[in-house]
Enzyme design. Structure first.
Site, PDB file in Angstrom:
ATOM      1  N   LEU A  24     -34.334  45.575   8.386  1.00 41.47           N
ATOM      2  CA  LEU A  24     -34.602  45.390   9.597  1.00 41.47           C
ATOM      3  C   LEU A  24     -34.952  46.888  10.348  1.00 41.47           C
ATOM      4  O   LEU A  24     -35.621  46.861  11.086  1.00 41.47           O
ATOM      5  CB  LEU A  24     -33.329  44.941  10.268  1.00 41.47           C
ATOM      6  N   LYS A  37     -18.982  53.365  22.293  1.00 39.68           N
ATOM      7  CA  LYS A  37     -18.428  52.899  20.890  1.00 39.68           C
ATOM      8  C   LYS A  37     -17.781  51.606  21.269  1.00 39.68           C
ATOM      9  O   LYS A  37     -17.141  51.441  22.339  1.00 39.68           O
ATOM     10  CB  LYS A  37     -17.269  54.124  20.510  1.00 39.68           C
ATOM     11  N   GLU A  90     -30.174  72.460   9.902  1.00 40.72           N
ATOM     12  CA  GLU A  90     -29.588  71.645   9.164  1.00 40.72           C
ATOM     13  C   GLU A  90     -30.370  70.797   8.243  1.00 40.72           C
ATOM     14  O   GLU A  90     -30.269  69.578   7.916  1.00 40.72           O
ATOM     15  CB  GLU A  90     -28.553  70.577   9.798  1.00 40.72           C
ATOM     16  N   GLU A  93     -21.473  64.476  25.115  1.00 39.07           N
ATOM     17  CA  GLU A  93     -22.517  63.577  25.708  1.00 39.07           C
ATOM     18  C   GLU A  93     -22.288  63.107  27.126  1.00 39.07           C
ATOM     19  O   GLU A  93     -21.001  63.115  27.227  1.00 39.07           O
ATOM     20  CB  GLU A  93     -22.485  62.272  24.716  1.00 39.07           C
ATOM     21  N   HIS A 115     -30.847  60.337  22.409  1.00 40.15           N
ATOM     22  CA  HIS A 115     -31.130  59.101  21.749  1.00 40.15           C
ATOM     23  C   HIS A 115     -32.442  57.989  22.282  1.00 40.15           C
ATOM     24  O   HIS A 115     -32.568  57.062  21.665  1.00 40.15           O
ATOM     25  CB  HIS A 115     -30.016  58.334  21.753  1.00 40.15           C
ATOM     26  N   CYS A 119     -26.729  65.729  22.033  1.00 39.69           N
ATOM     27  CA  CYS A 119     -26.317  65.530  20.552  1.00 39.69           C
ATOM     28  C   CYS A 119     -27.563  66.180  19.724  1.00 39.69           C
ATOM     29  O   CYS A 119     -28.423  66.854  20.322  1.00 39.69           O
ATOM     30  CB  CYS A 119     -26.615  63.887  20.262  1.00 39.69           C
TER      31      CYS A 119
END
Length: 757
Positions: free
Chosen positions: A17, A114, A481, A663, A692, A724
């Site tokens: 997906l 969340k 990173e 955030e 995002h 983020c």
């Protein structure tokens, strides 16, 4: 005895997906082609459930992005700004989730939060004066019919009206009363439509019932279902709860005209006591959530059978999972690199289907061979205890958890050491991971690229990243990173006590999937993990480069934890390992060290009365243990994202970090008011734009965000950053967005200096 689950993972065992959606977003496939992939995944799910002997396969647990967002679409809860885009239904859904930007339109994504105490995220519904509920349950009905045509009689599932009302954002003085009648009417329409199709069962998920309930909320729930259940006709309705127990309203709920009630006996600490004390109606089915839907360890059949026995003489039990299986990977079948001895201890989603069936078989038919096989698994010592580590934890004293000097005293030392401007600009850590970066990492893992060549490649990427940040004008840099696949897995791979899977992916939000490592034994750090790259990056620039670590609470919360020792003990083991890394970074000349605790809120108990004794009393000290031994001039940062932190602000301040980034962009900077109200002492970087979403914020937009922040917080307390890490974005969005961030900050600085003069 019947067998059931609450829901099954939708991403596919090989993330089919995710990849199909990403192709659709890049306009490489059509909606019709995307729907073909979706249909294949649904069919595979129903087949797996039926083959395992599940009596109630589930439909409508599939989603292209998020089940709460699907419900918003089904109810017509679509803010006007998205309707004005005149997109089709699917693209409207994606605009709500990801934002939308073209030559004529620029609309931000809806906030993401969340899902209770998990690492899954939902898109928050928005209720305003303009909201008009209009039922359109075509998705649920079509998928039910699709299953029926394929030979499966399913139980469709849907989030219930009470949970929808509890989770929604209400704008400009609007309350749930404004839409309550129409909302009940919409679900009544669904009842009628499902009855007309010959549907046998409807599962209504009401996880909000396990939260602390006020008297008004209890009455709201009763009012909704007294009205709604009058209209069920021949349809059987299952009230499904999970993530806790119904201690506030159990007595009233069992009186309502549900045909089945699903209780969580894994996380619901009071569930057994409630059934024992108040009984369970004989005219309803008890869907007993005894197979853990959130962790990957095998079920201990003897303990489960004992629990079922404790429920008393209830004949009408259905064996069920404790929650949706979307929180665990699809199957262990793809894990060809792990030994059979290790895999025998794990049950992913498909294996949990088998566990549900086996528990039923043992309970009803007294199948002793299945039980004996399971007992043998738990009779052996799986791991050997690290005595030295245990003693180290036992000998920790209060002093080990306190950093000196105090926050205010050491701030002066840090100002002198770092010499940063007002409103220092930085990023959260990661930079875009291009196909080139991912390819090199894969080649290195496969042995197709030598260590020296791989390290030379990484050094080049770090140099490019530093140069980019310097050109943009950021004040505090990061190394990017590029060596890291995931902020938890990267550390887990270098710590003793962890094991790793190849394809144990779990959906976090939308197309974002994570592969949580598994805590197998006691955790120690055999050698430095990040010093090599942070020290190299710092040697390439005169600006400060942050050392980047993941904190112990987040590492554990984003892992599959052990069940044979407490979460507290595992966290302290991790804290000692990360502490060693912090001190090594400091020795290597790193003046700013960021210890991310993105998932701090995640395991916070859902009931406020349990917050401190069950979690905060040990998770906050564990973070302090990590940085308690650093020098005063070393600045400790942390980062948190996509949770509701407003109600634990004092605990966050007690982490004793020097700078915390949050955030804040999607949530309209609501956290700023909470910081101000609690006289928050720590320096803060509220995210000024949403990474995002693929949309690019203008410098004017960021400037407005900054001005809003500075209206409430003193300029000396504020850092400027995105909300983020940038790993999942592309350079085409990242570079202009960061450029606009720096431009906006410079403008605000200039205006501030002019104003002060």
């Amino acid at each position: 005895m019947k067998k059931s689950i609450i829901a099954f993972p939708r991403i596919g065992s090989n993330r089919e997906l995710k990849f199909a959606l990403e192709k659709y977003f890049r306009k490489e496939i059509s909606e019709a082609e995307l729907q073909i992939v979706a249909k294949e995944l649904r069919l595979e799910s129903w087949k797996s459930q039926k083959e395992a002997g599940i009596d109630y396969p589930i439909s409508n647990d599939f989603s292209f992005y998020d089940q709460t967002l699907d419900l918003s679409i089904a109810l017509g809860v679509i803010p006007e700004r998205y309707k004005k885009l005149k997109l089709n239904e699917l693209d409207t859904l994606f605009a709500l989730a990801r934002g939308f930007q073209d030559e004529e339109n620029d609309v931000k994504a809806r906030p993401m939060k969340k899902w209770f105490n998990t690492n899954y995220h939902y898109i928050v519904p928005e209720i305003s004066k303009e909201t008009v509920i209009k039922a359109n349950f075509s998705k649920l009905l079509n998928e039910y019919q699709e299953a029926k045509t394929a030979g499966f009689e399913t139980r469709p599932t849907i989030i219930g009206p009470y949970t929808f009302l509890i989770l929604a954002d209400y704008l400009s003085g609007v309350t749930e009363d404004a839409i309550l009648s129409d909302l009940i009417g919409a679900y009544t329409v669904l009842f009628d439509q499902l009855n007309n199709l010959g549907g046998e069962w409807l599962q209504i998920e009401e996880p909000a019932l396990v939260l602390d309930q006020t008297e008004e909320e209890q009455q709201l729930f009763i009012k909704i279902y007294q009205e709604l259940l009058k209209n069920k006709n021949k349809l059987k309705v299952l009230l499904q709860t999970y993530f806790g127990d119904l201690r506030d309203s159990y007595q009233e709920i069992i009186k309502l005209d549900f045909d089945g009630i699903g209780l969580d006996f894994v996380e619901g600490r009071e569930s057994v006591k409630l059934v024992q004390k108040y009984g369970f109606p004989q005219d309803k089915l008890l869907f007993a959530g005894v197979v853990n839907g959130k962790n990957i360890w095998r079920n201990h059949y003897q303990k489960t059978l004992s629990l079922l026995k404790d429920l008393g003489n209830i004949d009408n039990i259905v064996i069920n999972t404790s929650c949706s299986l979307q929180h665990v990977p699809v199957t262990t079948e793809n894990e060809i690199k792990l030994s059979k001895e290790i895999l025998n201890h794990f049950a992913f989603a498909k294996e949990k289907l088998v566990e549900v069936s086996e528990i039923s078989e043992i309970y009803v038919k007294k199948n002793t061979s299945l039980l004996d096989k399971n007992i043998a698994l738990f009779d052996k010592n799986r791991v050997q205890e690290n005595i030295q580590l245990k003693q180290k934890i036992t000998h920790l004293t209060d002093k080990d958890f306190i950093r000196t000097p105090s926050l205010v005293e050491r701030r002066a030392d840090q100002i002198k050491a770092l010499r940063l401007p007002l409103l220092p600009t930085t990023t959260i850590g990661s930079f875009p991971q291009t196909p080139e970066v991912r390819k090199a990492r894969l080649q290195y893992k496969r042995g197709e690229l030598s260590k020296s060549d791989y390290e030379a490649f990484l050094e080049e990427k770090i140099k490019e990243c530093l140069e980019l940040q310097e050109n943009i004008g950021l004040d505090v840099l990061v190394h990017g990173e590029f060596e890291r696949n995931d902020m938890v897995e990267y550390f887990g791979e270098q710590l003793d006590g962890y094991i790793f899977t190849q394809k144990a992916w779990v959906q976090s939000y939308g197309t974002r999937c994570v592969k949580p490592p598994i805590v197998w034994g006691d955790i120690t750090r055999p050698q430095a993990m990040t010093v090599r790259w942070s020290a190299y990056a710092q040697s390439q620039t005169s600006k400060p480069v942050k050392g980047m670590l993941t904190g112990p609470v987040t590492i554990l919360n984003w892992s599959f934890p052990r069940e044979d020792i407490s979460l507290k003990e595992s966290t302290l083991q991790l804290a000692l390992a990360v502490q060693e890394e912090v001190l090594d970074l400091e020795k290597a000349g790193i003046k700013i060290i960021q210890i991310d605790e993105a998932a701090l809120r995640e395991k916070l108990p859902l009931r406020r009365s349990d917050w401190y004794s069950e979690y905060l009393d040990w998770s906050i000290p564990a973070f302090r243990l990590v940085h308690s031994k650093v020098k005063a001039e070393t600045q400790i940062h942390t980062h948190m994202c996509y949770s509701e932190f407003e109600d634990i602000i004092p605990s966050i301040d007690a982490m004793d970090a020097d700078v915390i980034s949050f955030e804040a962009s999607r949530s309209q900077l609501s956290i700023i008011d909470a910081l101000k109200a609690h006289h928050f002492q720590t320096l803060v970087g509220p995210g000024v734009y949403d990474i995002h979403s693929p949309r690019i914020p203008s410098s004017q937009e960021i400037k407005i965000q900054l001005e809003k922040i500075l209206n409430k917080l003193p300029i000396e307390q504020v850092w400027v950053n995105p909300d983020c890490g940038l790993k999942t974005r592309g350079n085409k969005e990242t570079i202009p967005s960061l450029t606009h961030l720096v431009e906006a900050t410079k403008e605000v600085r200039k205006e501030k200096i002019t104003y002060d003069k």
